[in-house]
Scaffold this active site. Structure first.
Site, PDB file in Angstrom:
ATOM      1  N   LYS A  63       1.181  -1.109  -0.336  1.00  0.00           N
ATOM      2  CA  LYS A  63       0.028  -0.289  -0.133  1.00  0.00           C
ATOM      3  C   LYS A  63       0.695   1.429   0.264  1.00  0.00           C
ATOM      4  CE  LYS A  63      -1.966  -1.238   3.949  1.00  0.00           C
ATOM      5  NZ  LYS A  63      -1.339  -2.716   3.530  1.00  0.00           N
TER       6      LYS A  63
ATOM      7  N   ARG B  19     -10.313   0.418   8.630  1.00  0.00           N
ATOM      8  CA  ARG B  19      -9.200  -0.880   9.153  1.00  0.00           C
ATOM      9  C   ARG B  19     -10.272  -1.548   9.401  1.00  0.00           C
ATOM     10  NH1 ARG B  19      -3.595  -0.117   9.361  1.00  0.00           N
ATOM     11  NH2 ARG B  19      -2.566  -1.635   9.599  1.00  0.00           N
TER      12      ARG B  19
ATOM     13  N   ARG C 177      -0.872  -9.180  13.731  1.00  0.00           N
ATOM     14  CA  ARG C 177      -1.361  -8.138  12.837  1.00  0.00           C
ATOM     15  C   ARG C 177      -1.871  -8.549  11.547  1.00  0.00           C
ATOM     16  NH1 ARG C 177       4.366  -5.126  11.405  1.00  0.00           N
ATOM     17  NH2 ARG C 177       3.151  -4.661   9.713  1.00  0.00           N
TER      18      ARG C 177
ATOM     19  N   ARG D  25      10.894  -0.631  11.820  1.00  0.00           N
ATOM     20  CA  ARG D  25       9.623  -0.611  12.266  1.00  0.00           C
ATOM     21  C   ARG D  25      10.260  -1.117  13.370  1.00  0.00           C
ATOM     22  NH1 ARG D  25       4.423   0.209   8.675  1.00  0.00           N
ATOM     23  NH2 ARG D  25       3.370  -1.056  10.237  1.00  0.00           N
TER      24      ARG D  25
ATOM     25  N   ARG E  83      11.267  -4.948   5.111  1.00  0.00           N
ATOM     26  CA  ARG E  83      10.847  -3.600   5.471  1.00  0.00           C
ATOM     27  C   ARG E  83      12.059  -2.195   5.870  1.00  0.00           C
ATOM     28  NH1 ARG E  83       5.295  -1.106   5.709  1.00  0.00           N
ATOM     29  NH2 ARG E  83       5.198  -2.366   7.826  1.00  0.00           N
TER      30      ARG E  83
HETATM   31  P1  ADP Z   1       0.822  -1.890   7.254  1.00  0.00           P
HETATM   32  O1  ADP Z   1       1.611  -0.895   6.457  1.00  0.00           O
HETATM   33  O2  ADP Z   1       1.981  -2.457   7.587  1.00  0.00           O
HETATM   34  O3  ADP Z   1      -0.418  -1.984   7.293  1.00  0.00           O
HETATM   35  P2  ADP Z   1       0.321   0.886   9.378  1.00  0.00           P
HETATM   36  O4  ADP Z   1       1.721   0.997   9.003  1.00  0.00           O
HETATM   37  O5  ADP Z   1      -0.838   0.330   8.037  1.00  0.00           O
HETATM   38  O6  ADP Z   1       1.170  -1.153   8.525  1.00  0.00           O
HETATM   39  O7  ADP Z   1      -0.267   0.060  10.894  1.00  0.00           O
HETATM   40  C1  ADP Z   1       0.459   0.518  12.220  1.00  0.00           C
HETATM   41  C2  ADP Z   1       0.013   0.062  13.356  1.00  0.00           C
HETATM   42  O8  ADP Z   1      -0.717   0.923  13.451  1.00  0.00           O
HETATM   43  C3  ADP Z   1      -1.231  -1.247  13.380  1.00  0.00           C
HETATM   44  O9  ADP Z   1      -1.144  -2.449  13.234  1.00  0.00           O
HETATM   45  C4  ADP Z   1      -2.264  -0.432  14.067  1.00  0.00           C
HETATM   46  O10 ADP Z   1      -1.750  -0.752  15.684  1.00  0.00           O
HETATM   47  C5  ADP Z   1      -2.442   0.526  13.961  1.00  0.00           C
HETATM   48  N1  ADP Z   1      -3.033   1.593  13.052  1.00  0.00           N
HETATM   49  C6  ADP Z   1      -2.395   1.761  12.111  1.00  0.00           C
HETATM   50  N2  ADP Z   1      -3.699   2.640  10.954  1.00  0.00           N
HETATM   51  C7  ADP Z   1      -4.594   1.279  11.759  1.00  0.00           C
HETATM   52  C8  ADP Z   1      -6.382   2.269  11.855  1.00  0.00           C
HETATM   53  N3  ADP Z   1      -6.594   2.926  10.401  1.00  0.00           N
HETATM   54  N4  ADP Z   1      -7.325   1.503  13.081  1.00  0.00           N
HETATM   55  C9  ADP Z   1      -6.205   1.616  14.091  1.00  0.00           C
HETATM   56  N5  ADP Z   1      -5.353   0.639  14.054  1.00  0.00           N
HETATM   57  C10 ADP Z   1      -4.106   1.675  13.042  1.00  0.00           C
HETATM   58  P1  ADP Z   2       1.691  -1.623   3.526  1.00  0.00           P
HETATM   59  O1  ADP Z   2       2.319  -0.460   3.395  1.00  0.00           O
HETATM   60  O2  ADP Z   2       0.875  -2.404   2.308  1.00  0.00           O
HETATM   61  O3  ADP Z   2       2.068  -2.594   4.470  1.00  0.00           O
HETATM   62  P2  ADP Z   2       5.119  -1.557   1.843  1.00  0.00           P
HETATM   63  O4  ADP Z   2       4.627  -0.783   0.793  1.00  0.00           O
HETATM   64  O5  ADP Z   2       5.353  -0.794   2.750  1.00  0.00           O
HETATM   65  O6  ADP Z   2       3.382  -1.938   2.085  1.00  0.00           O
HETATM   66  O7  ADP Z   2       5.572  -2.934   0.932  1.00  0.00           O
HETATM   67  C1  ADP Z   2       6.006  -4.034   2.771  1.00  0.00           C
HETATM   68  C2  ADP Z   2       7.739  -4.390   1.987  1.00  0.00           C
HETATM   69  O8  ADP Z   2       7.507  -4.957   1.091  1.00  0.00           O
HETATM   70  C3  ADP Z   2       8.394  -2.661   1.745  1.00  0.00           C
HETATM   71  O9  ADP Z   2       9.551  -3.527   2.495  1.00  0.00           O
HETATM   72  C4  ADP Z   2       8.565  -3.181   0.335  1.00  0.00           C
HETATM   73  O10 ADP Z   2      10.173  -2.561   0.102  1.00  0.00           O
HETATM   74  C5  ADP Z   2       8.411  -4.334  -0.132  1.00  0.00           C
HETATM   75  N1  ADP Z   2       7.390  -4.157  -1.588  1.00  0.00           N
HETATM   76  C6  ADP Z   2       6.598  -3.883  -1.749  1.00  0.00           C
HETATM   77  N2  ADP Z   2       5.925  -4.108  -3.470  1.00  0.00           N
HETATM   78  C7  ADP Z   2       6.811  -4.951  -3.543  1.00  0.00           C
HETATM   79  C8  ADP Z   2       6.054  -6.427  -4.359  1.00  0.00           C
HETATM   80  N3  ADP Z   2       5.478  -6.163  -5.333  1.00  0.00           N
HETATM   81  N4  ADP Z   2       7.325  -7.083  -4.551  1.00  0.00           N
HETATM   82  C9  ADP Z   2       8.274  -6.936  -3.670  1.00  0.00           C
HETATM   83  N5  ADP Z   2       8.619  -6.291  -2.240  1.00  0.00           N
HETATM   84  C10 ADP Z   2       7.487  -5.598  -2.692  1.00  0.00           C
END
Ligand code: ADP
Ligand code: ADP
Ligand code: ZN
Length: 215
Positions: free
Chosen positions: A13, A88, A172, A161, A127
Protein backbone atom coordinates in the site's frame (compact mmCIF):
# COMPACT_ATOMS: atom_id res chain seq x y z
CA UNK A 1 -9.53 11.86 -6.90
CA UNK A 2 -10.15 10.21 -3.52
CA UNK A 3 -8.99 6.62 -3.06
CA UNK A 4 -8.63 3.89 -0.53
CA UNK A 5 -5.78 1.40 -0.82
CA UNK A 6 -6.82 -1.69 1.09
CA UNK A 7 -4.73 -4.71 1.90
CA UNK A 8 -2.91 -6.61 4.63
CA UNK A 9 0.36 -5.38 6.17
CA UNK A 10 3.10 -5.71 3.57
CA UNK A 11 0.73 -5.77 0.59
CA UNK A 12 2.49 -2.74 -0.91
CA UNK A 13 0.00 0.00 0.00
CA UNK A 14 2.69 2.49 1.01
CA UNK A 15 4.92 1.62 -1.97
CA UNK A 16 2.10 2.07 -4.46
CA UNK A 17 0.72 5.18 -2.71
CA UNK A 18 4.07 6.95 -3.08
CA UNK A 19 3.90 6.41 -6.84
CA UNK A 20 0.28 7.53 -7.13
CA UNK A 21 1.09 10.72 -5.21
CA UNK A 22 3.57 11.74 -7.90
CA UNK A 23 1.38 10.67 -10.77
CA UNK A 24 -1.93 12.19 -9.69
CA UNK A 25 -0.72 15.05 -7.44
CA UNK A 26 -2.80 13.88 -4.52
CA UNK A 27 -1.71 13.33 -0.92
CA UNK A 28 -1.06 10.06 0.88
CA UNK A 29 -2.76 9.75 4.24
CA UNK A 30 -1.10 6.90 6.11
CA UNK A 31 -2.64 6.39 9.54
CA UNK A 32 0.33 4.18 10.50
CA UNK A 33 2.75 7.03 9.69
CA UNK A 34 0.56 9.50 11.58
CA UNK A 35 0.50 7.23 14.63
CA UNK A 36 4.27 6.64 14.51
CA UNK A 37 4.79 10.42 14.38
CA UNK A 38 2.48 10.80 17.40
CA UNK A 39 4.42 8.12 19.31
CA UNK A 40 7.71 9.83 18.48
CA UNK A 41 6.38 13.24 19.52
CA UNK A 42 4.96 11.79 22.74
CA UNK A 43 1.47 13.26 22.23
CA UNK A 44 -1.56 11.93 24.15
CA UNK A 45 -2.55 9.88 21.08
CA UNK A 46 0.97 8.48 20.77
CA UNK A 47 1.01 7.48 24.43
CA UNK A 48 -2.25 5.57 23.98
CA UNK A 49 -1.21 3.96 20.70
CA UNK A 50 2.36 2.81 21.44
CA UNK A 51 1.74 -0.48 23.28
CA UNK A 52 -1.19 -1.37 21.01
CA UNK A 53 0.98 -0.97 17.91
CA UNK A 54 3.82 -2.97 19.44
CA UNK A 55 1.34 -5.79 20.10
CA UNK A 56 0.10 -5.69 16.49
CA UNK A 57 -3.44 -4.82 17.58
CA UNK A 58 -5.70 -2.01 16.38
CA UNK A 59 -5.92 1.44 17.96
CA UNK A 60 -9.53 2.24 19.08
CA UNK A 61 -11.89 3.36 16.33
CA UNK A 62 -12.88 6.67 17.96
CA UNK A 63 -9.26 7.84 18.04
CA UNK A 64 -8.69 6.87 14.41
CA UNK A 65 -11.91 8.44 13.16
CA UNK A 66 -11.11 11.73 14.90
CA UNK A 67 -7.61 11.70 13.41
CA UNK A 68 -8.90 11.20 9.84
CA UNK A 69 -11.77 13.67 10.21
CA UNK A 70 -9.25 16.38 11.02
CA UNK A 71 -6.73 15.31 8.38
CA UNK A 72 -9.09 15.36 5.38
CA UNK A 73 -10.03 18.95 6.24
CA UNK A 74 -6.49 20.15 5.58
CA UNK A 75 -6.04 22.34 2.47
CA UNK A 76 -3.56 19.90 0.88
CA UNK A 77 -6.40 17.36 0.52
CA UNK A 78 -8.39 19.60 -1.82
CA UNK A 79 -7.07 17.85 -4.95
CA UNK A 80 -7.69 14.40 -3.51
CA UNK A 81 -6.19 11.85 -1.15
CA UNK A 82 -5.15 8.24 -0.87
CA UNK A 83 -6.15 6.58 2.36
CA UNK A 84 -3.46 4.02 3.27
CA UNK A 85 -4.26 2.03 6.41
CA UNK A 86 -7.73 3.46 7.00
CA UNK A 87 -10.48 2.26 7.32
CA UNK A 88 -9.46 -0.93 9.10
CA UNK A 89 -12.73 -1.94 10.77
CA UNK A 90 -16.40 -1.99 9.77
CA UNK A 91 -17.03 0.88 12.24
CA UNK A 92 -14.25 2.98 10.65
CA UNK A 93 -15.70 2.34 7.18
CA UNK A 94 -19.15 3.47 8.34
CA UNK A 95 -17.70 6.58 10.00
CA UNK A 96 -15.78 7.40 6.82
CA UNK A 97 -18.96 7.15 4.71
CA UNK A 98 -20.60 9.61 7.05
CA UNK A 99 -17.74 12.09 7.13
CA UNK A 100 -17.39 12.09 3.33
CA UNK A 101 -21.15 12.58 2.86
CA UNK A 102 -21.13 15.51 5.31
CA UNK A 103 -18.40 17.19 3.31
CA UNK A 104 -19.87 16.39 -0.10
CA UNK A 105 -16.89 14.19 -1.01
CA UNK A 106 -16.98 10.92 -2.91
CA UNK A 107 -14.71 7.89 -3.03
CA UNK A 108 -13.61 7.43 -6.62
CA UNK A 109 -12.05 4.00 -6.09
CA UNK A 110 -11.32 1.39 -3.49
CA UNK A 111 -8.42 -0.79 -4.59
CA UNK A 112 -7.68 -3.99 -2.68
CA UNK A 113 -4.13 -5.31 -3.12
CA UNK A 114 -3.94 -9.08 -2.61
CA UNK A 115 -0.81 -11.02 -1.59
CA UNK A 116 -0.51 -14.41 0.11
CA UNK A 117 0.52 -14.55 3.76
CA UNK A 118 3.93 -16.25 3.38
CA UNK A 119 5.04 -13.52 0.97
CA UNK A 120 3.68 -10.83 3.32
CA UNK A 121 5.80 -12.08 6.21
CA UNK A 122 8.92 -12.11 4.01
CA UNK A 123 8.19 -8.54 2.92
CA UNK A 124 7.65 -7.28 6.44
CA UNK A 125 10.75 -8.81 8.02
CA UNK A 126 12.93 -7.30 5.25
CA UNK A 127 11.30 -3.85 5.17
CA UNK A 128 13.23 -0.69 5.99
CA UNK A 129 12.80 2.97 5.10
CA UNK A 130 14.68 6.23 4.76
CA UNK A 131 14.86 7.95 8.14
CA UNK A 132 14.76 11.38 6.49
CA UNK A 133 12.12 11.20 3.74
CA UNK A 134 10.28 7.96 4.56
CA UNK A 135 10.88 6.27 1.18
CA UNK A 136 10.26 2.53 1.56
CA UNK A 137 12.73 -0.24 0.70
CA UNK A 138 13.25 -3.97 1.10
CA UNK A 139 16.54 -5.69 1.80
CA UNK A 140 15.97 -8.20 -1.02
CA UNK A 141 13.17 -6.97 -3.26
CA UNK A 142 13.56 -3.20 -3.35
CA UNK A 143 17.06 -1.93 -2.58
CA UNK A 144 18.20 1.65 -3.28
CA UNK A 145 20.04 1.98 -6.63
CA UNK A 146 23.26 2.84 -4.75
CA UNK A 147 23.74 0.71 -1.67
CA UNK A 148 23.19 2.70 1.52
CA UNK A 149 21.94 5.88 -0.22
CA UNK A 150 18.25 6.84 -0.45
CA UNK A 151 17.09 7.17 -4.09
CA UNK A 152 14.69 9.97 -3.22
CA UNK A 153 16.75 12.28 -1.00
CA UNK A 154 20.35 11.00 -0.86
CA UNK A 155 20.21 10.33 2.87
CA UNK A 156 22.34 7.54 4.34
CA UNK A 157 20.13 7.11 7.41
CA UNK A 158 17.68 4.24 7.37
CA UNK A 159 15.26 2.89 9.93
CA UNK A 160 13.16 -0.18 10.68
CA UNK A 161 9.79 -0.28 12.40
CA UNK A 162 9.56 -1.76 15.90
CA UNK A 163 6.55 -3.85 14.82
CA UNK A 164 8.18 -5.32 11.68
CA UNK A 165 9.12 -8.65 13.24
CA UNK A 166 7.64 -12.10 12.64
CA UNK A 167 5.83 -12.35 15.99
CA UNK A 168 4.03 -8.99 15.76
CA UNK A 169 3.33 -9.60 12.10
CA UNK A 170 1.40 -12.79 12.97
CA UNK A 171 -0.84 -10.70 15.27
CA UNK A 172 -1.22 -8.01 12.59
CA UNK A 173 -2.27 -10.61 10.01
CA UNK A 174 -4.86 -11.98 12.45
CA UNK A 175 -6.19 -8.46 13.05
CA UNK A 176 -6.41 -7.97 9.29
CA UNK A 177 -8.28 -11.24 8.75
CA UNK A 178 -10.68 -10.75 11.64
CA UNK A 179 -11.31 -7.00 11.66
CA UNK A 180 -10.26 -5.51 8.32
CA UNK A 181 -11.13 -8.10 5.65
CA UNK A 182 -14.85 -7.87 6.66
CA UNK A 183 -14.99 -4.32 5.24
CA UNK A 184 -14.38 -5.61 1.68
CA UNK A 185 -18.01 -6.67 1.07
CA UNK A 186 -19.07 -3.16 2.13
CA UNK A 187 -17.08 -1.64 -0.74
CA UNK A 188 -17.79 -4.42 -3.24
CA UNK A 189 -21.48 -3.76 -2.80
CA UNK A 190 -21.01 -0.04 -3.48
CA UNK A 191 -19.21 -0.50 -6.82
CA UNK A 192 -16.01 1.42 -7.67
CA UNK A 193 -14.14 -1.51 -6.19
CA UNK A 194 -11.15 -3.22 -7.81
CA UNK A 195 -8.87 -6.08 -6.83
CA UNK A 196 -5.25 -6.06 -7.91
CA UNK A 197 -2.82 -8.98 -7.67
CA UNK A 198 -0.02 -7.59 -5.47
CA UNK A 199 2.33 -10.52 -6.03
CA UNK A 200 4.23 -9.34 -9.10
CA UNK A 201 6.92 -6.71 -9.48
CA UNK A 202 6.34 -3.21 -8.20
CA UNK A 203 6.10 -1.48 -11.61
CA UNK A 204 3.66 -4.05 -13.00
CA UNK A 205 1.43 -3.60 -9.95
CA UNK A 206 1.51 0.18 -10.36
CA UNK A 207 0.34 -0.28 -13.95
CA UNK A 208 -2.52 -2.51 -12.76
CA UNK A 209 -3.54 -0.03 -10.06
CA UNK A 210 -3.49 2.88 -12.52
CA UNK A 211 -5.56 0.82 -14.98
CA UNK A 212 -8.07 0.13 -12.22
CA UNK A 213 -8.28 3.87 -11.45
CA UNK A 214 -8.77 4.87 -15.06
CA UNK A 215 -11.32 2.16 -15.87
P1 ADP B 1 1.10 -1.73 7.63
O1 ADP B 1 1.64 -0.70 6.65
O2 ADP B 1 2.11 -2.75 7.93
O3 ADP B 1 -0.23 -2.24 7.20
P2 ADP B 1 0.42 0.49 9.34
O4 ADP B 1 1.63 1.36 9.29
O5 ADP B 1 -0.74 0.86 8.47
O6 ADP B 1 0.86 -1.00 9.03
O7 ADP B 1 -0.11 0.40 10.82
C1 ADP B 1 0.77 0.11 11.90
C2 ADP B 1 -0.06 -0.06 13.17
O8 ADP B 1 -0.75 1.18 13.46
C3 ADP B 1 -1.17 -1.10 13.09
O9 ADP B 1 -0.71 -2.40 13.40
C4 ADP B 1 -2.16 -0.57 14.15
O10 ADP B 1 -1.71 -0.87 15.46
C5 ADP B 1 -2.06 0.93 13.96
N1 ADP B 1 -3.04 1.46 12.99
C6 ADP B 1 -2.77 2.07 11.80
N2 ADP B 1 -3.90 2.44 11.18
C7 ADP B 1 -4.92 2.06 11.99
C8 ADP B 1 -6.34 2.15 11.91
N3 ADP B 1 -6.96 2.70 10.84
N4 ADP B 1 -7.06 1.63 12.93
C9 ADP B 1 -6.49 1.07 14.00
N5 ADP B 1 -5.16 0.96 14.15
C10 ADP B 1 -4.37 1.43 13.16
P1 ADP C 1 2.22 -1.85 3.26
O1 ADP C 1 2.23 -0.34 3.23
O2 ADP C 1 1.03 -2.44 2.56
O3 ADP C 1 2.40 -2.40 4.63
P2 ADP C 1 4.81 -1.62 1.89
O4 ADP C 1 4.50 -0.79 0.69
O5 ADP C 1 5.53 -0.96 3.00
O6 ADP C 1 3.47 -2.36 2.41
O7 ADP C 1 5.65 -2.89 1.39
C1 ADP C 1 6.14 -3.85 2.33
C2 ADP C 1 7.58 -4.25 1.97
O8 ADP C 1 7.56 -4.99 0.75
C3 ADP C 1 8.51 -3.07 1.71
O9 ADP C 1 9.81 -3.46 2.15
C4 ADP C 1 8.48 -2.89 0.18
O10 ADP C 1 9.72 -2.35 -0.31
C5 ADP C 1 8.29 -4.33 -0.29
N1 ADP C 1 7.45 -4.44 -1.49
C6 ADP C 1 6.42 -3.63 -1.88
N2 ADP C 1 5.87 -4.06 -3.03
C7 ADP C 1 6.55 -5.19 -3.37
C8 ADP C 1 6.47 -6.11 -4.47
N3 ADP C 1 5.54 -5.97 -5.44
N4 ADP C 1 7.34 -7.14 -4.49
C9 ADP C 1 8.26 -7.30 -3.52
N5 ADP C 1 8.41 -6.47 -2.46
C10 ADP C 1 7.56 -5.43 -2.38
ZN1 ZN D 1 15.17 9.53 1.66
Amino acid sequence: MNLILLGPPGAGKGTQAQRLVERFRIVQISTGDMLRAAVKAGTALGTQAKAIMEAGELVPDELMVALIAERIEAPDCANGFILDGFPRTVAQAAALDEMLAERGLVLDRVVAIEVDEEALIERIVGRFSCADCGAGYHERFNLPATEGVCDQCGSTNFTRRADDNRETMIARLAAYREQTAPIIPHYEAGGRFARVDGGGDIDAITADVVAALER
